[in-house]
Design a protein around this motif. Sequence first.
Motif, PDB file in Angstrom:
ATOM      1  N   LEU A  78      86.473 -27.670  73.841  1.00  0.00           N
ATOM      2  CA  LEU A  78      85.794 -26.533  73.224  1.00  0.00           C
ATOM      3  C   LEU A  78      84.969 -25.822  74.286  1.00  0.00           C
ATOM      4  N   LYS A  79      85.184 -24.505  74.415  1.00  0.00           N
ATOM      5  CA  LYS A  79      84.405 -23.692  75.341  1.00  0.00           C
ATOM      6  C   LYS A  79      83.828 -22.517  74.571  1.00  0.00           C
ATOM      7  N   MET A  80      82.527 -22.288  74.768  1.00  0.00           N
ATOM      8  CA  MET A  80      81.854 -21.188  74.085  1.00  0.00           C
ATOM      9  C   MET A  80      80.888 -20.512  75.050  1.00  0.00           C
ATOM     10  N   LYS A  81      80.736 -19.206  74.870  1.00  0.00           N
ATOM     11  CA  LYS A  81      79.826 -18.443  75.721  1.00  0.00           C
ATOM     12  C   LYS A  81      79.037 -17.467  74.849  1.00  0.00           C
ATOM     13  N   THR A  88      76.242 -21.291  77.815  1.00  0.00           N
ATOM     14  CA  THR A  88      77.627 -21.725  77.654  1.00  0.00           C
ATOM     15  C   THR A  88      77.643 -23.182  77.205  1.00  0.00           C
ATOM     16  N   TYR A  89      78.716 -23.539  76.531  1.00  0.00           N
ATOM     17  CA  TYR A  89      78.928 -24.926  76.135  1.00  0.00           C
ATOM     18  C   TYR A  89      80.372 -25.282  76.457  1.00  0.00           C
ATOM     19  N   GLU A  90      80.551 -26.493  76.965  1.00  0.00           N
ATOM     20  CA  GLU A  90      81.891 -27.036  77.139  1.00  0.00           C
ATOM     21  C   GLU A  90      81.845 -28.497  76.744  1.00  0.00           C
ATOM     22  N   GLY A  91      82.698 -28.862  75.790  1.00  0.00           N
ATOM     23  CA  GLY A  91      82.729 -30.234  75.318  1.00  0.00           C
ATOM     24  C   GLY A  91      84.145 -30.674  74.999  1.00  0.00           C
TER      25      GLY A  91
END
Length: 119
Positions: A78-81, A88-91
């Motif tokens: 999961l990538k969000m900006k 930003t988030y990456e999980g």
Amino acid sequence: MKFLAIVLLIFTSLGFSFQDNAKALGAWEGKITTPQGDLGLVIHLTEKENVLTATMDSPMQNAFGLAFDEVSFKEGVLKMKMNMIDGTYEGTLKEGKFIGKWKQSGMDFDLNLKKQEKK
């Protein structure tokens, strides 16, 4: 015949994409630990017209429905900006939880998310 094979391939790949998105949909909660203390966050992942979207709530800051500008979920990542707050988030989805990092203004924080239980 070649055209039909291409069309079937496209629909098959889209189907897998939609199935993958289904694993990510819902409300996910976690917390980041800052020098000022823990900050709880809730990420809401939804799909509208076959497009994955997300918003974030930070109840302790009385902030709700903050929209992410970019969201993707591919191969379990999961990538969000969110441009508004330079975040930003990456999980990675592992055993029903996202294990990842929140990055904002040059700082990195662990942010592991678990599916929020329905109330």
